[in-house]
Structure formats: structure tokens, C-alpha cells
Design a protein around this motif. Structure first.
Motif, PDB file in Angstrom:
ATOM      1  N   VAL A 185       1.723  -4.734   5.612  1.00 31.64           N
ATOM      2  CA  VAL A 185       1.056  -5.522   6.546  1.00 31.64           C
ATOM      3  C   VAL A 185      -0.229  -4.716   7.055  1.00 31.64           C
ATOM      4  O   VAL A 185      -1.246  -5.086   7.116  1.00 31.64           O
ATOM      5  CB  VAL A 185       1.864  -5.740   7.631  1.00 31.64           C
ATOM      6  CG1 VAL A 185       1.088  -6.881   8.748  1.00 31.64           C
ATOM      7  CG2 VAL A 185       3.059  -6.530   7.131  1.00 31.64           C
ATOM      8  N   LEU A 186      -0.105  -3.587   7.246  1.00 36.94           N
ATOM      9  CA  LEU A 186      -1.100  -2.677   7.961  1.00 36.94           C
ATOM     10  C   LEU A 186      -2.386  -2.708   6.725  1.00 36.94           C
ATOM     11  O   LEU A 186      -3.497  -2.897   7.050  1.00 36.94           O
ATOM     12  CB  LEU A 186      -0.660  -1.220   8.103  1.00 36.94           C
ATOM     13  CG  LEU A 186      -1.855  -0.306   8.474  1.00 36.94           C
ATOM     14  CD1 LEU A 186      -2.533  -0.693   9.916  1.00 36.94           C
ATOM     15  CD2 LEU A 186      -1.284   1.179   8.832  1.00 36.94           C
ATOM     16  N   LEU A 187      -1.866  -2.457   5.467  1.00 36.72           N
ATOM     17  CA  LEU A 187      -2.755  -2.489   4.289  1.00 36.72           C
ATOM     18  C   LEU A 187      -3.538  -3.736   4.338  1.00 36.72           C
ATOM     19  O   LEU A 187      -4.746  -3.660   3.978  1.00 36.72           O
ATOM     20  CB  LEU A 187      -2.295  -1.843   3.222  1.00 36.72           C
ATOM     21  CG  LEU A 187      -2.050  -0.436   3.108  1.00 36.72           C
ATOM     22  CD1 LEU A 187      -1.139  -0.093   1.691  1.00 36.72           C
ATOM     23  CD2 LEU A 187      -3.262   0.372   2.964  1.00 36.72           C
ATOM     24  N   ALA A 188      -2.935  -4.682   4.197  1.00 39.52           N
ATOM     25  CA  ALA A 188      -3.199  -6.122   4.072  1.00 39.52           C
ATOM     26  C   ALA A 188      -4.280  -6.496   5.458  1.00 39.52           C
ATOM     27  O   ALA A 188      -5.261  -6.992   4.887  1.00 39.52           O
ATOM     28  CB  ALA A 188      -1.933  -7.085   3.996  1.00 39.52           C
TER      29      ALA A 188
ATOM     30  N   VAL B 199      12.766  -0.543   4.738  1.00 36.93           N
ATOM     31  CA  VAL B 199      12.276  -1.732   4.779  1.00 36.93           C
ATOM     32  C   VAL B 199      11.260  -1.852   5.670  1.00 36.93           C
ATOM     33  O   VAL B 199      10.000  -2.408   5.317  1.00 36.93           O
ATOM     34  CB  VAL B 199      13.277  -2.774   4.592  1.00 36.93           C
ATOM     35  CG1 VAL B 199      12.803  -4.187   4.742  1.00 36.93           C
ATOM     36  CG2 VAL B 199      14.279  -2.846   3.474  1.00 36.93           C
ATOM     37  N   LEU B 200      11.620  -1.640   6.766  1.00 35.56           N
ATOM     38  CA  LEU B 200      10.615  -1.837   8.116  1.00 35.56           C
ATOM     39  C   LEU B 200       9.373  -0.766   7.894  1.00 35.56           C
ATOM     40  O   LEU B 200       8.275  -1.516   8.222  1.00 35.56           O
ATOM     41  CB  LEU B 200      11.322  -1.272   9.272  1.00 35.56           C
ATOM     42  CG  LEU B 200      10.405  -1.432  10.689  1.00 35.56           C
ATOM     43  CD1 LEU B 200      10.245  -2.769  10.759  1.00 35.56           C
ATOM     44  CD2 LEU B 200      11.279  -0.845  11.833  1.00 35.56           C
ATOM     45  N   LEU B 201       9.589   0.237   7.293  1.00 37.20           N
ATOM     46  CA  LEU B 201       8.399   0.935   6.860  1.00 37.20           C
ATOM     47  C   LEU B 201       7.489   0.577   5.902  1.00 37.20           C
ATOM     48  O   LEU B 201       6.179   0.646   6.165  1.00 37.20           O
ATOM     49  CB  LEU B 201       8.886   2.490   6.637  1.00 37.20           C
ATOM     50  CG  LEU B 201       7.886   3.670   6.163  1.00 37.20           C
ATOM     51  CD1 LEU B 201       7.067   3.806   7.439  1.00 37.20           C
ATOM     52  CD2 LEU B 201       8.446   4.713   5.780  1.00 37.20           C
ATOM     53  N   LEU B 202       8.282   0.158   4.876  1.00 33.41           N
ATOM     54  CA  LEU B 202       7.398  -0.500   3.619  1.00 33.41           C
ATOM     55  C   LEU B 202       6.708  -1.753   4.124  1.00 33.41           C
ATOM     56  O   LEU B 202       5.547  -1.933   3.948  1.00 33.41           O
ATOM     57  CB  LEU B 202       8.203  -0.669   2.531  1.00 33.41           C
ATOM     58  CG  LEU B 202       7.814  -1.455   1.190  1.00 33.41           C
ATOM     59  CD1 LEU B 202       6.610  -0.676   0.776  1.00 33.41           C
ATOM     60  CD2 LEU B 202       8.735  -2.001   0.163  1.00 33.41           C
ATOM     61  N   ALA B 203       7.547  -2.601   4.948  1.00 37.51           N
ATOM     62  CA  ALA B 203       6.805  -3.850   5.323  1.00 37.51           C
ATOM     63  C   ALA B 203       5.625  -3.640   6.186  1.00 37.51           C
ATOM     64  O   ALA B 203       4.566  -4.180   6.422  1.00 37.51           O
ATOM     65  CB  ALA B 203       7.746  -4.691   6.238  1.00 37.51           C
TER      66      ALA B 203
END
Length: 287
Positions: A183-186, A175-179
Motif C-alpha cells: 500500500v505504501l508503494l502504491a 501479511v501485515l508487513l507485506l500489505a
């Protein structure tokens, strides 16, 4: 600490947490799996540490790529396999001990291979080699060796408790990796759109596809080994790639290009994983 630094810290914690869960489940035989197969070990190192850097060096030399793309591709080509990879390899029908053994071997070898490879690109492109063995050792120790060793220690110290830690910790890390990735992509999508050329997209996509092909060919004839090496060759550790890039060009911004690589790599390996998963039941078991 700014927002991007916090995001990258979250990604690093997620990666280290994932490696910790591998240590909770790993056995001594898992860690020495690849050392018992010297031919496979040699082909693995050849694919990842020789063929890919040479191909990227040649292509970058003759193609007029934007500097961020050229620097990131060269950094990715000499960075070791990312710790989140063994789970993907297992989904693709790969041998889990081989993926874990590759993780350990490449982490240790990268302490010497990365500075040597940077010197190669320095000779080829007159690029200042601003990162040395100590910097690479620090990254490898923090993100691979230390969490893996801690996981092995906890598993040995608490053999009954450690299996129950795996699922919640892995879920938290995922979950932390996906989030963090989202956020990095956003936060970088405008930079990706505004600064990314068609050649940059094609070059990164070619790196992933060629990496899959090289690793698949050299990992055979075993289908399980082929899938592990293919994914290992195509996917590289973003933290080390970013460290190499920023050390050599401290004034440049490479986060958006690395975010683009993570996005394209994730999308491009999906068909390969599905293809290998469909073949895994028919392939012979690795010795």
C-alpha cells in the motif's frame, strides 16, 4: 491520522510483532552469542557503524545527489538493523543466534551511536542535528526491546503455549508487513517516478550492494557469519531512518525515497540470499 501515518503504524506493528515471535523462541545463549565472540562483535560494529557512515558521507560530499536521497542515505547509514532481518539471515544460511544477538546489540548501541553519527554529518554538511538520544531510545524501546522482552517473558510464563503462538503471529505480522509495504508503494509510486533521478536509484542500489560486500568480507571466514553481517549492513531500520530524516528536515517528504529503498533492497538481496543458501551445505559450521 492520515493514510500514510496509518500505513507506517501498520508497518511498525508488523515489525514489533515479528520481534515478539523471536522472543518466544530465543534462549539466553542466543542473546549472548555475539558477546562470546568479541572479534566478530568488533567487526560487526565496524562494518555497520563506522565504514558505512564514512563511505556514505564521502560519497554524498562529492556527488551532487538530490537532497531527499542524500538525507535518506545518511539516515540509513546510521540506523540499526531492521527486526525482520533474522528470518532472511536464516534463509541465507546464517546463524540465527548471531542475527538475534546483532539485533539486541545494535538496538542498545544505537541509543548512543545514532546521535553521535548525526553530529558527524552535522559537522560534514552543516546539517542541524534535530534528533537526540531520547527520541532514538523511544523508537528502540517500542519496536525492539519491549516486544523482544515481552516475548521472552511469555515464553517463560507459558512454555507449552508459546511455541504454538509463533506460527500464527509470524504469519499475521508477515501479511501485515507485506500489505503495508504494498500500500505504501502504491500510494507513493507517482512521487517515486516523478521525483526520482537515475543518480538516486544508483546511489541507493550502491548502498545495498556495497553494504552486502562490506558485511560479507568482515563477517568471514565463516559463511554463516558472513551472510548475517552482509544482510545486516545492507538493510537498515526504516522507522529510525525516517525519524532522523524528518527531525533534521521537517519540511521535506522522505516517505517515497524510503519506499524506493525498501523496494530496491528487497530485490537486490534476493540473489545474495539464493547464492548463500546454495553454499550453506558446503560451508564449515561456525564455532
Amino acid at each position: 491520522m492520515d493514510a500514510k501515518a496509518l500505513i507506517l503504524l501498520a508497518l511498525q506493528i508488523a515489525i514489533a510483532g515479528t520481534v515478539f515471535t523471536y522472543g518466544l523462541q530465543a534462549t539466553r545463549d542466543d542473546l549472548f552469542y555475539i558477546f562470546q565472540r568479541p572479534g566478530l562483535l568488533l567487526r560487526s560494529l565496524l562494518a555497520m557503524l563506522v565504514i558505512m557512515p564514512v563511505l556514505v558521507g564521502v560519497c554524498t560530499y562529492f556527488l551532487n545527489l538530490p537532497q531527499p536521497a542524500a538525507v535518506v542515505l545518511t539516515a540509513l547509514a546510521i540506523s540499526p538493523v531492521p527486526p525482520m532481518l533474522p528470518k532472511k539471515q536464516k534463509k541465507a544460511g546464517g546463524v540465527a543466534p548471531y542475527g538475534l544477538g546483532m539485533l539486541v546489540v545494535l538496538a542498545l548501541v544505537s541509543i548512543a551511536s545514532v546521535p553521535l553519527s548525526v553530529m558527524y554529518f552535522d559537522w560534514l554538511f552543516a546539517m542541524p542535528h534535530g534528533i537526540g538520544p531520547l527520541a532514538i531510545t523511544n523508537i528502540v524501546l517500542k519496536m525492539i526491546i519491549a516486544p523482544l522482552a515481552l516475548g521472552l517473558f511469555v515464553a517463560r510464563l507459558m512454555p507449552r503455549v508459546s511455541p504454538r503462538l509463533v506460527s500464527p503471529l509470524r504469519r499475521f505480522a508477515a501479511v501485515l508487513l507485506l500489505a503495508g509495504a504494498l500500500v505504501l508503494l502504491a500510494s507513493t509510486w507517482r512521487a517515486i517516478v516523478s521525483s526520482t533521478s537515475l543518480w538516486t536509484v544508483l546511489a541507493i542500489a550502491a548502498f545495498v550492494v556495497v553494504g552486502l560486500a562490506v558485511g560479507h568480507c568482515l563477517g568471514g571466514p565463516s559463511q554463516e557469519h558472513a551472510s548475517v553481517l552482509a544482510l545486516s549492513t545492507a538493510s537498515r531500520h526504516p522507522a529510525i531512518a525516517l525519524a532522523i530524516s524528518t527531525a533534521n528536515y521537517p519540511g521535506e517528504q522522505f516517505v517515497s525515497t524510503l519506499a524506493l529503498y525498501l523496494l530496491l533492497c528487497t530485490l537486490l538481496v534476493i540473489p545474495y540470499v539464493k547464492w548463500q543458501r546454495s553454499r550453506s551445505s558446503l560451508a564449515p559450521t561456525a564455532p
